[in-house]
Design a protein around this motif. Structure first.
Motif, PDB file in Angstrom:
ATOM      1  N   HIS A   1       0.877  -1.166   0.000  1.00 46.62           N
ATOM      2  CA  HIS A   1       0.000   0.000   0.000  1.00 46.62           C
ATOM      3  C   HIS A   1       0.913   1.213   0.000  1.00 46.62           C
ATOM      4  CE1 HIS A   1      -3.291   2.697   0.730  1.00 46.62           C
ATOM      5  NE2 HIS A   1      -2.638   3.197   1.767  1.00 46.62           N
ATOM      6  N   HIS A   2       0.580   2.220  -0.812  1.00 48.09           N
ATOM      7  CA  HIS A   2       1.457   3.381  -0.977  1.00 48.09           C
ATOM      8  C   HIS A   2       0.636   4.663  -0.943  1.00 48.09           C
ATOM      9  CE1 HIS A   2       3.736   6.328  -3.412  1.00 48.09           C
ATOM     10  NE2 HIS A   2       4.769   5.770  -2.819  1.00 48.09           N
ATOM     11  N   VAL A   3       1.178   5.691  -0.291  1.00 41.97           N
ATOM     12  CA  VAL A   3       0.602   7.030  -0.367  1.00 41.97           C
ATOM     13  C   VAL A   3       1.630   7.938  -1.031  1.00 41.97           C
ATOM     14  CG1 VAL A   3      -0.919   6.767   1.631  1.00 41.97           C
ATOM     15  CG2 VAL A   3       1.385   7.664   1.961  1.00 41.97           C
ATOM     16  N   ALA A   4       1.167   8.953  -1.732  1.00 39.16           N
ATOM     17  CA  ALA A   4       2.073   9.852  -2.434  1.00 39.16           C
ATOM     18  C   ALA A   4       2.923  10.666  -1.463  1.00 39.16           C
ATOM     19  CB  ALA A   4       1.294  10.782  -3.352  1.00 39.16           C
ATOM     20  N   LYS A   5       2.295  11.148  -0.392  1.00 35.16           N
ATOM     21  CA  LYS A   5       3.010  11.946   0.603  1.00 35.16           C
ATOM     22  C   LYS A   5       2.487  11.590   1.988  1.00 35.16           C
ATOM     23  CE  LYS A   5       1.641  15.755  -1.361  1.00 35.16           C
ATOM     24  NZ  LYS A   5       1.371  17.178  -1.628  1.00 35.16           N
ATOM     25  N   LEU A   6       3.379  11.554   2.977  1.00 31.23           N
ATOM     26  CA  LEU A   6       2.933  11.316   4.352  1.00 31.23           C
ATOM     27  C   LEU A   6       1.959  12.397   4.787  1.00 31.23           C
ATOM     28  CD1 LEU A   6       6.189  10.100   6.120  1.00 31.23           C
ATOM     29  CD2 LEU A   6       4.126   8.780   5.652  1.00 31.23           C
ATOM     30  N   ALA A   7       2.115  13.596   4.264  1.00 32.22           N
ATOM     31  CA  ALA A   7       1.208  14.690   4.608  1.00 32.22           C
ATOM     32  C   ALA A   7      -0.220  14.415   4.136  1.00 32.22           C
ATOM     33  CB  ALA A   7       1.721  15.996   4.008  1.00 32.22           C
ATOM     34  N   ASP A   8      -0.382  13.466   3.202  1.00 30.26           N
ATOM     35  CA  ASP A   8      -1.721  13.110   2.726  1.00 30.26           C
ATOM     36  C   ASP A   8      -2.530  12.350   3.772  1.00 30.26           C
ATOM     37  OD1 ASP A   8      -1.166  14.284   0.291  1.00 30.26           O
ATOM     38  OD2 ASP A   8      -0.747  12.396  -0.728  1.00 30.26           O
ATOM     39  N   LEU A   9      -1.852  11.788   4.770  1.00 37.66           N
ATOM     40  CA  LEU A   9      -2.554  11.067   5.832  1.00 37.66           C
ATOM     41  C   LEU A   9      -3.244  12.081   6.736  1.00 37.66           C
ATOM     42  CD1 LEU A   9       0.231   8.488   6.753  1.00 37.66           C
ATOM     43  CD2 LEU A   9      -1.720   8.150   5.233  1.00 37.66           C
TER      44      LEU A   9
ATOM     45  N   ALA B   1      -2.934   4.151   8.971  1.00 39.05           N
ATOM     46  CA  ALA B   1      -2.336   5.466   8.729  1.00 39.05           C
ATOM     47  C   ALA B   1      -1.440   5.866   9.902  1.00 39.05           C
ATOM     48  CB  ALA B   1      -3.421   6.507   8.489  1.00 39.05           C
ATOM     49  N   ASP B   2      -1.870   5.552  11.130  1.00 38.99           N
ATOM     50  CA  ASP B   2      -1.035   5.811  12.305  1.00 38.99           C
ATOM     51  C   ASP B   2       0.281   5.057  12.194  1.00 38.99           C
ATOM     52  OD1 ASP B   2      -2.557   7.614  13.766  1.00 38.99           O
ATOM     53  OD2 ASP B   2      -3.600   6.048  14.891  1.00 38.99           O
ATOM     54  N   LEU B   3       0.205   3.809  11.749  1.00 40.39           N
ATOM     55  CA  LEU B   3       1.400   2.979  11.604  1.00 40.39           C
ATOM     56  C   LEU B   3       2.363   3.585  10.579  1.00 40.39           C
ATOM     57  CD1 LEU B   3       2.767   0.334  12.472  1.00 40.39           C
ATOM     58  CD2 LEU B   3       1.457  -0.828  10.699  1.00 40.39           C
TER      59      LEU B   3
ATOM     60  N   ARG C   1       6.921   6.254   6.873  1.00 40.37           N
ATOM     61  CA  ARG C   1       7.017   5.504   5.622  1.00 40.37           C
ATOM     62  C   ARG C   1       5.798   5.772   4.758  1.00 40.37           C
ATOM     63  NH1 ARG C   1       8.469  -0.298   8.090  1.00 40.37           N
ATOM     64  NH2 ARG C   1      10.691   0.009   8.423  1.00 40.37           N
ATOM     65  N   LYS C   2       6.026   5.897   3.462  1.00 40.49           N
ATOM     66  CA  LYS C   2       4.932   6.068   2.515  1.00 40.49           C
ATOM     67  C   LYS C   2       4.422   4.721   2.011  1.00 40.49           C
ATOM     68  CE  LYS C   2       7.081   8.787  -0.347  1.00 40.49           C
ATOM     69  NZ  LYS C   2       7.329   9.711  -1.470  1.00 40.49           N
ATOM     70  N   THR C   3       5.045   3.642   2.471  1.00 39.22           N
ATOM     71  CA  THR C   3       4.643   2.301   2.045  1.00 39.22           C
ATOM     72  C   THR C   3       4.302   1.450   3.257  1.00 39.22           C
ATOM     73  OG1 THR C   3       6.930   1.515   2.086  1.00 39.22           O
ATOM     74  CG2 THR C   3       6.076   2.331  -0.027  1.00 39.22           C
ATOM     75  N   LEU C   4       3.384   0.515   3.042  1.00 35.34           N
ATOM     76  CA  LEU C   4       3.014  -0.446   4.069  1.00 35.34           C
ATOM     77  C   LEU C   4       2.846  -1.791   3.372  1.00 35.34           C
ATOM     78  CD1 LEU C   4       2.299  -0.476   7.125  1.00 35.34           C
ATOM     79  CD2 LEU C   4      -0.085  -0.271   6.454  1.00 35.34           C
ATOM     80  N   VAL C   5       3.562  -2.803   3.832  1.00 37.35           N
ATOM     81  CA  VAL C   5       3.490  -4.147   3.261  1.00 37.35           C
ATOM     82  C   VAL C   5       2.342  -4.874   3.954  1.00 37.35           C
ATOM     83  CG1 VAL C   5       4.729  -6.336   2.977  1.00 37.35           C
ATOM     84  CG2 VAL C   5       5.950  -4.169   2.706  1.00 37.35           C
TER      85      VAL C   5
END
Length: 80
Positions: free
Chosen positions: A30-38, A48-50, A56-60
Motif C-alpha cells: 500500500h502506498h501514499v504519495a506523501k505522508l502529509a496526505d494522511l 495510517a497511524d502505523l 514511511r509512505k509504504t506499508l506491506v
C-alpha cells in the motif's frame, strides 16, 4: 525512491509478513504519495497511524488488509 529505501522495501516484501496484522502470507504494497496526505493524528485509521509513526509512505500488507484499507471487501484466497 533512493536505493537504500528500495532495498528496505524489498527486504520487507521478502519477509512476507503483513505490517498491519502481523500474519505471514502473500503480501503487496500500500502506498501514499506523501505522508502529509494522511489525516492528522487522532483522526487517522490504525494503518495510517502505523505509516506516520514509521515515517514511511509504504506499508506491506496482505490482500485482505489492503482491501480493508481501501474500504473494499477482502479478496478471497487463491486455491488450486
Amino acid at each position: 525512491m533512493e536505493l537504500g529505501a528500495l532495498k528496505e522495501l524489498v527486504t520487507r516484501l521478502l519477509a512476507g509478513r503483513c505490517e498491519s496484522c502481523g500474519r505471514v502470507d502473500e503480501v503487496e504494497v500500500h502506498h501514499v504519495a506523501k505522508l502529509a496526505d494522511l489525516a492528522r493524528s487522532g483522526n487517522r485509521s490504525p494503518w495510517a497511524d502505523l505509516m506516520a509513526s514509521r515515517k514511511r509512505k509504504t506499508l506491506v500488507v496482505r490482500a485482505s488488509c489492503h482491501a480493508n484499507i481501501h474500504g473494499r471487501s477482502p479478496v478471497p484466497a487463491h486455491t488450486e
